[in-house]
Design a protein around this motif. Structure first.
Motif, PDB file in Angstrom:
ATOM      1  N   GLN A   1      45.232  47.405  44.037  1.00  0.00           N
ATOM      2  CA  GLN A   1      44.382  47.337  45.220  1.00  0.00           C
ATOM      3  C   GLN A   1      42.914  47.179  44.834  1.00  0.00           C
ATOM      4  O   GLN A   1      42.158  46.488  45.521  1.00  0.00           O
ATOM      5  CB  GLN A   1      44.590  48.591  46.062  1.00  0.00           C
ATOM      6  N   THR A  58      48.980  43.840  48.397  1.00  0.00           N
ATOM      7  CA  THR A  58      48.215  45.057  48.637  1.00  0.00           C
ATOM      8  C   THR A  58      47.523  45.093  49.996  1.00  0.00           C
ATOM      9  O   THR A  58      46.726  45.986  50.248  1.00  0.00           O
ATOM     10  CB  THR A  58      47.153  45.218  47.550  1.00  0.00           C
ATOM     11  N   ILE A  67      44.363  48.250  53.864  1.00  0.00           N
ATOM     12  CA  ILE A  67      45.273  48.517  52.750  1.00  0.00           C
ATOM     13  C   ILE A  67      46.126  49.715  53.141  1.00  0.00           C
ATOM     14  O   ILE A  67      45.598  50.787  53.393  1.00  0.00           O
ATOM     15  CB  ILE A  67      44.511  48.827  51.452  1.00  0.00           C
TER      16      ILE A  67
END
Length: 489
Positions: free
Chosen positions: A129, A201, A176
């Motif tokens: 991420q 992600t 996210i």
């Protein structure tokens, strides 16, 4: 996932490095301090961090020296996640760094594991991420085409504080999904919720767009001598950027060839491709020299990641190179007689974005008098007076053939550049060309063949182009330094 700190660094090949922007997130740092306890390692000041990162990446002035923490044989780098050694035995890990041109984007994600453990990077959600966030910022800072716009960069860096308030408030990027929280698909799904894969992600929200680009690259070695066979090869890449809503949207891209096109071989595909015809994968340039290779159509169903990616790469055995050339030099006293002929093959589109021929001359004095004539285009002498640049423009004449002939006198007061191989009459022409909307194999992607299974109808953009790399035409009146009949990789 949260960030402890974020940096944007500019440099000029390791020189004049500076931190253009940095941000520390106090709330995230407080969480990390509580999690770490006695093993807590604070984020260093920008000046110290800059020097540590440049040293680790081999960009600092001391990169010629042996750095034990970096160059020891026992050390295994795990780029793009690096470990910075601080004072004593303390280290900062994982520092994520993406480099493009003169910019380095780095961040320090919050990792809630013991500092002494080093699990595989792929198992850390915060790493994937964090890289996604850096890639998004990288796309924001660079203008279209991946070129850095200096004036625009200043404005974009100035806009980062307000931008981060929106996309990364208090150090936690938005859009996210949290660990353990199932992502909610925005498109039609089955009764069972789709599970978001670890390599994806985030989710796209907004106008749906699918961009598919086919780029073929041709290399060539031409000798103009019957005793040596001319060589050429072609390889292509298909890149995609899919902005489609949904957790696992399904997209299918079909590559097609004309009836006389050259089959695609040695195909490699991205891991996101969900299924593939076995005959596509087994088409090899080594096993199908008889022309019996699978000739399509080539269908690639996949569930795309958010960032641009290479869907596949391939080779193709085309019968002829796009431009056939002849280069002849004749030595005279302090001068050379030059004769060049270039012919564009009839199968290639006669419309260039650019096309130029470079004629370098090594191990001689600088050029004095240059008396050459061309049938098309324009010839310039470089400032160093050691190379001719023949700009051929955007089209060949109707005959598809151009010539250059004349005499070059090397009467300059200083010596030109040296080259260990190009001595005497050993010389070459290097061609640089780019042809839009064409490929040598004939490979193309039709807009109507791109299928997207999503709730919103996407905008489909397709393109293709041909470019050259390592395209050389050697002087046929001198020896060429070629040791084998294989193209150099």
């Amino acid at each position: 996932m949260s960030l402890r700190a974020l940096w944007i660094i500019s440099h000029e090949k390791g020189e004049n490095a500076s931190v253009r922007f940095s941000r520390r997130f106090a709330t995230v740092e407080h969480r990390y301090k509580s999690l770490s306890g006695s093993s807590y390692v604070s984020v260093p000041e920008d000046r110290n961090f800059l020097q540590l990162l440049l040293t680790e990446l081999g960009l600092s002035r001391s990169n010629k020296n042996f750095v034990a923490a970096r160059d020891d044989c026992l050390y295994r780098p795990r780029s793009p996640a690096v470990e910075l050694c601080l004072d004593g035995k303390k280290t900062l890990w994982p520092v994520l760094a993406l480099s493009q041109g003169p910019l380095i984007l780095a961040c320090l994600p919050l990792v809630d594991i013991p500092s002494e453990s080093r699990p595989p990077l792929a198992s850390l959600l915060s790493v994937s991420q964090g890289l996604t966030l850096l890639a998004g910022l990288q796309a924001f800072l660079f203008s279209s085409g991946g070129k850095l716009d200096s004036e625009g960069l200043v404005a974009r860096v100035a806009a980062l504080p307000s931008l981060l308030l929106q996309i990364c408030p208090l150090g936690t990027p938005l859009d996210i999904p949290l660990v353990g929280t199932p992502a909610t698909p925005t498109g039609p799904t089955s009764a069972v919720n789709q599970k978001q894969p670890p390599w994806k992600t985030g989710l796209h929200r907004g106008r749906a767009t699918v961009n598919v680009a086919v780029v073929e690259t041709v290399r060539s070695m031409q000798f103009g001598d019957q005793s040596r066979q001319d060589l050429w090869d072609v390889y292509g890449t298909v890149t995609c950027k899919c902005e489609v809503e949904g957790v696992l949207p399904n997209v299918t891209v079909t590559l097609s060839l004309p009836h006389n096109g050259s089959p695609l071989q040695d195909i490699l595909v991205h891991p996101c491709v969900t299924s593939l015809d076995l005959s596509i994968l087994t088409a090899s340039s080594l096993d199908n020299a008889d022309g019996s290779a699978f000739s399509g159509p080539y269908k690639f169903p996949f569930s795309p990641p958010l960032e641009p990616f290479r869907l596949c790469s391939y080779t193709s055995q085309v019968p002829v190179p796009p431009i056939l050339g002849s280069y002849q030099l004749k030595e005279e006293e302090n001068s050379l007689r030059v004769n060049v002929s270039l012919k564009l093959h009839e199968s290639v589109k006669n419309s260039f974005e650019f096309c130029e021929a470079l004629l370098p001359f090594f191990n001689r004095n600088q050029m004095g008098n240059v008396d050459v004539k061309v049938s098309s285009g324009q010839v310039d002498v470089t400032k160093e007076k050691n190379r001719l640049i023949w700009a051929l423009g955007q089209k060949f004449p109707k005959s598809r053939e151009v010539t250059l002939e004349g005499k070059i006198t090397f009467s300059g007061s200083s010596q030109g550049p040296s080259h260990p191989l190009c001595t005497g009459l050993t010389a070459y022409i290097e061609l640089h060309l780019k042809v839009p909307d064409t490929t040598l194999s004939g490979c193309s992607v039709d807009q109507h063949s791109v299928q997207v299974y999503s709730s919103a109808k996407p905008k489909i953009i397709t393109s293709r182009e041909l470019q050259s790399k390592d395209y050389f035409i050697w002087n046929s009146t001198g020896p060429a330094p070629i040791s084998s009949g294989q193209m150099m990789t």
